[in-house]
Scaffold this motif. Structure first.
Motif, short mmCIF file in Angstrom:
data_model
loop_
_atom_site.label_atom_id
_atom_site.label_comp_id
_atom_site.label_asym_id
_atom_site.label_seq_id
_atom_site.Cartn_x
_atom_site.Cartn_y
_atom_site.Cartn_z
N ASP A 67 31.52 75.81 67.73
CA ASP A 67 31.45 76.25 68.93
C ASP A 67 29.36 77.35 68.53
OD1 ASP A 67 31.81 78.90 68.25
OD2 ASP A 67 32.87 79.24 70.25
N GLU A 68 29.16 77.07 67.39
CA GLU A 68 28.08 78.00 67.05
C GLU A 68 27.05 77.08 66.15
OE1 GLU A 68 28.56 82.10 65.76
OE2 GLU A 68 29.08 82.43 68.11
N PHE A 69 25.84 77.12 66.10
CA PHE A 69 24.58 77.07 64.75
C PHE A 69 24.17 77.38 63.87
CE2 PHE A 69 24.20 73.66 68.82
CZ PHE A 69 23.60 72.30 68.16
N VAL A 70 24.50 76.99 63.08
CA VAL A 70 24.48 77.78 61.30
C VAL A 70 22.95 77.46 60.90
CG1 VAL A 70 26.68 78.54 61.20
CG2 VAL A 70 25.53 76.68 60.40
N THR A 71 22.44 78.17 60.43
CA THR A 71 20.86 78.09 59.73
C THR A 71 20.82 77.02 58.31
OG1 THR A 71 18.73 78.57 59.03
CG2 THR A 71 20.86 79.81 58.47
N THR A 72 19.67 76.37 58.07
CA THR A 72 19.72 75.22 56.73
C THR A 72 19.00 74.84 56.94
OG1 THR A 72 21.34 73.27 56.26
CG2 THR A 72 19.97 72.98 58.43
N SER A 73 18.21 74.68 55.47
CA SER A 73 16.86 74.54 54.87
C SER A 73 16.73 73.09 55.04
CB SER A 73 17.44 74.85 53.41
OG SER A 73 17.95 73.60 52.77
N ASN A 74 16.12 73.02 55.12
CA ASN A 74 14.48 71.36 55.02
C ASN A 74 13.16 71.33 54.55
OD1 ASN A 74 11.87 71.94 57.04
ND2 ASN A 74 13.63 72.87 58.14
N ASN A 75 13.24 70.40 54.51
CA ASN A 75 12.02 70.52 53.29
C ASN A 75 10.98 69.92 54.01
OD1 ASN A 75 13.33 69.43 51.15
ND2 ASN A 75 14.09 67.62 51.66
N GLY A 76 10.75 69.97 55.42
CA GLY A 76 9.65 69.71 56.14
C GLY A 76 9.60 68.69 56.83
N ILE A 77 7.88 68.04 57.59
CA ILE A 77 7.57 66.63 57.62
C ILE A 77 6.16 66.23 57.08
CG2 ILE A 77 7.78 65.24 59.13
CD1 ILE A 77 9.49 66.87 61.02
N LEU A 78 5.97 64.80 56.49
CA LEU A 78 4.45 65.17 56.34
C LEU A 78 4.53 63.64 57.11
CD1 LEU A 78 5.28 64.88 52.26
CD2 LEU A 78 4.36 66.78 53.47
N THR A 79 2.95 63.81 56.56
CA THR A 79 2.91 63.18 58.00
C THR A 79 2.46 61.23 58.04
OG1 THR A 79 0.62 64.10 59.26
CG2 THR A 79 0.44 62.16 58.95
N LYS A 80 2.97 60.81 58.29
CA LYS A 80 3.42 59.32 58.00
C LYS A 80 3.93 58.74 56.89
CE LYS A 80 -0.56 57.65 60.65
NZ LYS A 80 -1.90 56.84 61.21
N VAL A 81 5.06 59.75 56.63
CA VAL A 81 6.12 59.86 55.59
C VAL A 81 7.55 60.27 56.29
CG1 VAL A 81 7.04 60.46 52.91
CG2 VAL A 81 4.05 60.71 53.75
N ARG A 82 7.80 58.93 55.76
CA ARG A 82 9.39 59.54 56.59
C ARG A 82 10.45 60.45 55.10
NH1 ARG A 82 15.17 55.99 55.07
NH2 ARG A 82 15.35 56.88 53.17
N GLY A 83 10.79 61.22 56.36
CA GLY A 83 11.82 62.12 55.61
C GLY A 83 13.02 62.56 55.95
N THR A 84 14.08 62.67 54.61
CA THR A 84 15.32 62.83 55.50
C THR A 84 15.90 63.75 55.10
OG1 THR A 84 15.06 60.37 54.94
CG2 THR A 84 17.55 61.16 54.41
N GLU A 85 17.22 64.28 55.66
CA GLU A 85 18.14 65.50 55.19
C GLU A 85 19.43 65.21 55.15
OE1 GLU A 85 16.39 68.53 54.55
OE2 GLU A 85 14.50 67.93 55.18
N ILE A 86 20.20 65.16 54.27
CA ILE A 86 21.72 64.89 54.37
C ILE A 86 22.81 65.73 54.25
CG2 ILE A 86 22.55 63.44 52.59
CD1 ILE A 86 20.41 61.88 51.65
N TRP A 87 23.95 66.04 54.84
CA TRP A 87 24.81 66.49 54.82
C TRP A 87 25.93 65.75 54.19
CZ3 TRP A 87 21.27 66.59 58.37
CH2 TRP A 87 20.79 67.90 58.34
#
Length: 391
Positions: A355-375
């Motif tokens: 019932d709570e959200f916890v922080t996780t890492s990401n790589n940011g978003i580059l312009t017009k480049v598809r980004g992907t985060e996987i768990w």
């Protein structure tokens, strides 16, 4: 302990045919509303009526009492209503395992568990049964304990076999596992593994798949005596449970709202548009669109989900189930930004039953480049916000 687990499989397998024959003889065409097919798959509208009707033969409290007392006159339909009716109870928690089982496993992991260890384990397991009498793995463990304390022909062991075999019979009658339409049904994921282990089947990989509004766990199998390479299990009630307990948001975001952060539910396509000016170092954004996504996402595809060009300052997100090339399930957040600058953002995740959200890492978003985060762990939502220039 490995030998005892193997013995359990054979002992239960030997007990099933007599029980199944008894139940098959008691099953008639007019015992449930839709018996046109050979399987007894759950009809949850029907179950909701009969298990809550105190005048019904399928009133849940009476069925549960009979099951606990090992009533051998109970019919397959009554067991069916008891097992699948559990999904309609207020305290249904398909992703919760009784806390006592971890301590029991620790006792089993000893090189040579003593009689005192087995007695302690039995006390823990009986408490677990009282807490959740339909959690099948508990009876697996109880069989091991009771076999060591009382012997394989004891009343205690026979009761453990009864509680386990009856529900394995219910699952076996719910389908044949060959397809979406004829999938087996279980009330929790661990019961699927119990059922496959009960039949001596080893799992190679698992993936979550969709067919219409139904959810399925599809298992790729090791070579087995049945010659079956794949089994389907309908897990839709578990996802319905998640939709009920999804963490509430006092500021429920609607299309057109301007916000600092957004909760994206599993199985969603979301489009947002960032403001042109920053406020306190980050961009607020408008929610433009939310659409459901029922397919398993292919994160190896670069062209399938996103246009080459999009509306200025917009970001498109897909959040859903996917799988690795090995077949192992994962959760994926795919995105493409049409903003003029590269962006940083904050990400928080919420797992099944949490019932709570916890922080996780990401790589940011580059312009017009598809980004992907996987768990790799199952998730029910991801929260994104605090969009700011990437430094």
């Amino acid at each position: 302990m490995k030998r005892l687990f193997l013995f359990l499989t054979f002992a239960l397998a030997a007990s099933l045919p007599a029980f199944a024959q008894q139940e098959e003889e008691s099953l008639t065409a007019d015992t449930i509303e839709d018996m046109s097919r050979q399987f007894l798959a759950p009809d949850y509208d029907y179950l909701a009526r009969v298990i809550n009707d105190s005048k019904s033969d399928f009133y849940y409290p009476r069925l549960l009492e009979r099951y606990i007392k090992c009533d051998t006159t109970i019919s397959l339909e009554e067991l069916h209503c008891l097992y699948f009716g559990t999904t309609l109870l207020d305290n249904y928690q398909p992703y919760a395992e009784p806390d006592q089982l971890k301590e029991v496993r620790d006792l089993f992991d000893k090189d040579d568990p003593s009689e005192k260890d087995f007695k302690k384990a039995r006390k823990l397991l009986l408490a677990a049964v009282k807490e959740n009498p339909l959690f099948m793995r508990t009876y697996n463990y109880l069989y091991i304990v009771d076999n060591n304390l009382f012997g394989e022909n004891s009343k205690e062991v026979q009761e453990d076999v009864y509680h386990y075999v009856t529900m394995m019979s219910v699952i076996s009658y719910s389908g044949d596992g060959s397809s979406f339409q004829d999938a087996f049904h279980t009330i929790c994921v661990s019961d699927a593994y119990c059922f496959m282990g009960y039949n001596g089947i080893q799992v190679q990989s698992q993936s979550l798949q969709f067919d219409g509004n139904q959810r399925y766990d599809v298992y790729e199998l090791e070579e087995n005596e049945f010659g079956v390479s794949k089994l389907y299990f309908n897990v839709t009630p578990m996802f319905n449970y998640l939709s009920k307990i999804f963490p509430s948001n006092e500021k429920k975001v609607k299309v057109g709202d301007v916000v600092d952060e957004l909760d994206i539910e599993m199985g969603s396509r979301v489009v947002v548009k960032l403001d042109k000016k920053k406020k306190k170092g980050h961009y607020r954004f408008t929610l433009l669109d939310v659409q459901p996504v029922s397919d398993t996402l292919d994160f190896s595809s670069n062209e399938q989900y996103f246009p080459e060009d999009g509306e200025e300052n917009t970001i498109i997100f897909y959040f859903g189930h996917s799988q690795w090339t090995s077949g192992k399930s994962c959760e994926v957040l795919m995105m493409k930004s049409f903003c003029k600058e590269n962006l940083s953002y904050d990400t928080f995740i919420c797992g099944f039953g949490d019932d709570e959200f916890v922080t996780t890492s990401n790589n940011g978003i580059l312009t017009k480049v598809r980004g992907t985060e996987i768990w790799n762990d199952p998730l029910q939502a991801v929260r994104v916000g605090n969009f700011r220039p990437l430094k």
